[in-house]
Design an enzyme around this catalytic site. Sequence first.
Site, PDB file in Angstrom:
ATOM      1  N   ALA A  65      65.982  17.670  21.490  1.00  0.00           N
ATOM      2  CA  ALA A  65      64.791  18.305  22.042  1.00  0.00           C
ATOM      3  C   ALA A  65      64.772  18.064  23.548  1.00  0.00           C
ATOM      4  O   ALA A  65      65.366  17.092  24.040  1.00  0.00           O
ATOM      5  CB  ALA A  65      63.542  17.737  21.383  1.00  0.00           C
ATOM      6  N   GLY A 110      67.199  16.492  17.920  1.00  0.00           N
ATOM      7  CA  GLY A 110      66.818  17.776  17.329  1.00  0.00           C
ATOM      8  C   GLY A 110      68.021  18.677  17.077  1.00  0.00           C
ATOM      9  O   GLY A 110      67.985  19.520  16.180  1.00  0.00           O
ATOM     10  N   GLU A 113      69.339  17.488  13.874  1.00  0.00           N
ATOM     11  CA  GLU A 113      68.371  17.905  12.841  1.00  0.00           C
ATOM     12  C   GLU A 113      68.493  19.403  12.533  1.00  0.00           C
ATOM     13  O   GLU A 113      68.294  19.824  11.398  1.00  0.00           O
ATOM     14  CB  GLU A 113      66.950  17.544  13.290  1.00  0.00           C
ATOM     15  N   GLU A 133      66.770   9.156  19.123  1.00  0.00           N
ATOM     16  CA  GLU A 133      65.338   9.104  19.460  1.00  0.00           C
ATOM     17  C   GLU A 133      64.838   7.675  19.630  1.00  0.00           C
ATOM     18  O   GLU A 133      63.989   7.397  20.479  1.00  0.00           O
ATOM     19  CB  GLU A 133      64.509   9.809  18.377  1.00  0.00           C
TER      20      GLU A 133
HETATM   21  N1  CO8 Z   1      66.681  17.211  27.203  1.00  0.00           N
HETATM   22  C1  CO8 Z   1      66.643  17.709  28.474  1.00  0.00           C
HETATM   23  N2  CO8 Z   1      67.735  17.733  29.290  1.00  0.00           N
HETATM   24  C2  CO8 Z   1      68.884  17.262  28.798  1.00  0.00           C
HETATM   25  C3  CO8 Z   1      68.993  16.741  27.489  1.00  0.00           C
HETATM   26  C4  CO8 Z   1      67.816  16.735  26.680  1.00  0.00           C
HETATM   27  N3  CO8 Z   1      67.814  16.285  25.390  1.00  0.00           N
HETATM   28  N4  CO8 Z   1      70.264  16.307  27.289  1.00  0.00           N
HETATM   29  C5  CO8 Z   1      70.936  16.581  28.421  1.00  0.00           C
HETATM   30  N5  CO8 Z   1      70.120  17.156  29.341  1.00  0.00           N
HETATM   31  C6  CO8 Z   1      70.446  17.590  30.702  1.00  0.00           C
HETATM   32  C7  CO8 Z   1      70.625  16.419  31.636  1.00  0.00           C
HETATM   33  O1  CO8 Z   1      69.384  15.970  32.124  1.00  0.00           O
HETATM   34  C8  CO8 Z   1      71.524  17.022  32.702  1.00  0.00           C
HETATM   35  O2  CO8 Z   1      70.721  17.811  33.560  1.00  0.00           O
HETATM   36  P1  CO8 Z   1      70.964  17.711  35.169  1.00  0.00           P
HETATM   37  O3  CO8 Z   1      72.363  18.242  35.355  1.00  0.00           O
HETATM   38  O4  CO8 Z   1      69.911  18.594  35.735  1.00  0.00           O
HETATM   39  O5  CO8 Z   1      70.858  16.271  35.507  1.00  0.00           O
HETATM   40  C9  CO8 Z   1      72.419  17.987  31.920  1.00  0.00           C
HETATM   41  O6  CO8 Z   1      71.720  18.233  30.696  1.00  0.00           O
HETATM   42  C10 CO8 Z   1      73.770  17.376  31.602  1.00  0.00           C
HETATM   43  O7  CO8 Z   1      73.553  16.143  30.935  1.00  0.00           O
HETATM   44  P2  CO8 Z   1      74.255  14.771  31.375  1.00  0.00           P
HETATM   45  O8  CO8 Z   1      74.534  14.772  32.842  1.00  0.00           O
HETATM   46  O9  CO8 Z   1      73.431  13.655  30.837  1.00  0.00           O
HETATM   47  O10 CO8 Z   1      75.640  14.904  30.591  1.00  0.00           O
HETATM   48  P3  CO8 Z   1      76.561  13.704  30.096  1.00  0.00           P
HETATM   49  O11 CO8 Z   1      77.825  14.387  29.626  1.00  0.00           O
HETATM   50  O12 CO8 Z   1      76.678  12.648  31.102  1.00  0.00           O
HETATM   51  O13 CO8 Z   1      75.805  13.086  28.829  1.00  0.00           O
HETATM   52  C11 CO8 Z   1      74.595  13.171  26.755  1.00  0.00           C
HETATM   53  C12 CO8 Z   1      75.631  13.843  27.661  1.00  0.00           C
HETATM   54  C13 CO8 Z   1      75.157  11.853  26.203  1.00  0.00           C
HETATM   55  C14 CO8 Z   1      74.357  14.119  25.596  1.00  0.00           C
HETATM   56  C15 CO8 Z   1      73.291  12.887  27.520  1.00  0.00           C
HETATM   57  O14 CO8 Z   1      72.919  14.076  28.192  1.00  0.00           O
HETATM   58  C16 CO8 Z   1      72.145  12.478  26.649  1.00  0.00           C
HETATM   59  O15 CO8 Z   1      72.100  11.326  26.217  1.00  0.00           O
HETATM   60  N6  CO8 Z   1      71.199  13.390  26.392  1.00  0.00           N
HETATM   61  C17 CO8 Z   1      69.978  13.088  25.645  1.00  0.00           C
HETATM   62  C18 CO8 Z   1      70.288  12.881  24.170  1.00  0.00           C
HETATM   63  C19 CO8 Z   1      69.010  12.543  23.423  1.00  0.00           C
HETATM   64  O16 CO8 Z   1      68.415  11.513  23.616  1.00  0.00           O
HETATM   65  N7  CO8 Z   1      68.588  13.440  22.504  1.00  0.00           N
HETATM   66  C20 CO8 Z   1      67.409  13.249  21.695  1.00  0.00           C
HETATM   67  C21 CO8 Z   1      66.215  13.891  22.330  1.00  0.00           C
HETATM   68  S1  CO8 Z   1      64.698  13.583  21.454  1.00  0.00           S
HETATM   69  C22 CO8 Z   1      64.718  14.686  20.159  1.00  0.00           C
HETATM   70  O17 CO8 Z   1      65.659  15.417  19.984  1.00  0.00           O
HETATM   71  C23 CO8 Z   1      63.522  14.706  19.279  1.00  0.00           C
HETATM   72  C24 CO8 Z   1      63.575  15.846  18.265  1.00  0.00           C
HETATM   73  C25 CO8 Z   1      62.249  16.025  17.581  1.00  0.00           C
HETATM   74  C26 CO8 Z   1      61.436  17.140  18.185  1.00  0.00           C
HETATM   75  C27 CO8 Z   1      60.149  17.336  17.468  1.00  0.00           C
HETATM   76  C28 CO8 Z   1      59.119  18.032  18.346  1.00  0.00           C
HETATM   77  C29 CO8 Z   1      57.728  18.047  17.709  1.00  0.00           C
END
Ligand code: CO8
Length: 259
Positions: A65, A110, A113, A133
């Site tokens: 998400a 997400g 999921e 998460e």
């Molecule tokens: N949300 C928003 N932006 C994101 C997300 C995300 N989940 N993941 C990556 N991005 C963005 C980064 O901020 C970055 O943007 P920018 O270039 O502007 O800085 C771009 O994508 C590239 O990402 P990275 O530079 O971080 O790329 P890496 O290759 O270094 O890392 C990863 C890749 C490991 C995937 C890393 O991006 C990461 O850890 N991302 C987050 C993963 C995460 O925590 N996901 C869980 C999110 S919470 C969730 O999913 C809850 C679901 C339930 C929803 C229910 C709603 C009611």
Amino acid sequence: MSYETILVEIEEGIATITLNRPDVLNALNDKVFNELEEAATKLAADEAVRVVIITGGEKVFAAGADISQMATSSAVEVATGGNPAQKAFINIENMPKPVIASISGFALGGGCELTLVADVRIAADNAQFGLPEIKLGIIPGAGGTQRLPRLIGIGRAKELIFSGAFIKADEALQIGLVNKVVPPDQLSAETQKMAKRFADQGAVALRLAKAAVNEGLRMDLEAGLEYEHKCFSLLFATEDQKEGMKAFMEKRPAKFQGK
Ligand code: CO8
């Protein structure tokens, strides 16, 4: 069908939904959830569509998400926001036709999921799965705590949910999180091959097979067996049943019409 955050293409009865926010690794915001819900509703009703594929493209499935959207949300906003994620995912899960998740790169939070609401999952060997998460101070909120234990068992699901650890495609295969792992350059072809195999079957039988499994999982065994028998009996009213059995007797492939 034209959308901002997803692409939808239909070719020879196979619809492909591609998540399309590459700059943020296909992070899923409310717009994506709403568009997924709308696309799923339309594809469910379109009788010409026999199978649906969900993919994120060649680099990433979805990194979860959209954290930038969630970071400033209050409890009241989350609680009263209508839960677009679960709405979209339930719509996809309930589509009366096979849904295949085709996964390359990260499928996190997400994103992971979303793969769980597909009927089968095919992954490239570069895929990574996880529910991170917990590392954000929250828990999976789009079905992960419910669907993952049903798919891979309670102990393994809790380990993934409590640790937030990522696992690679081979481990995902070993624990039953994915059906198949293939080299990245074969993912698209293998997904199409599986989709075509499903699409060649009778649409009514597919619909009832999916209903029997999904509804049965919500019942005790006795009720599930009764439900299965109702679905089984109903199929004897279809032309596809007549054709399927006639074709077997005549030693030729069946040509199903979906009625
Ligand atoms: N949300 C928003 N932006 C994101 C997300 C995300 N989940 N993941 C990556 N991005 C963005 C980064 O901020 C970055 O943007 P920018 O270039 O502007 O800085 C771009 O994508 C590239 O990402 P990275 O530079 O971080 O790329 P890496 O290759 O270094 O890392 C990863 C890749 C490991 C995937 C890393 O991006 C990461 O850890 N991302 C987050 C993963 C995460 O925590 N996901 C869980 C999110 S919470 C969730 O999913 C809850 C679901 C339930 C929803 C229910 C709603 C009611």
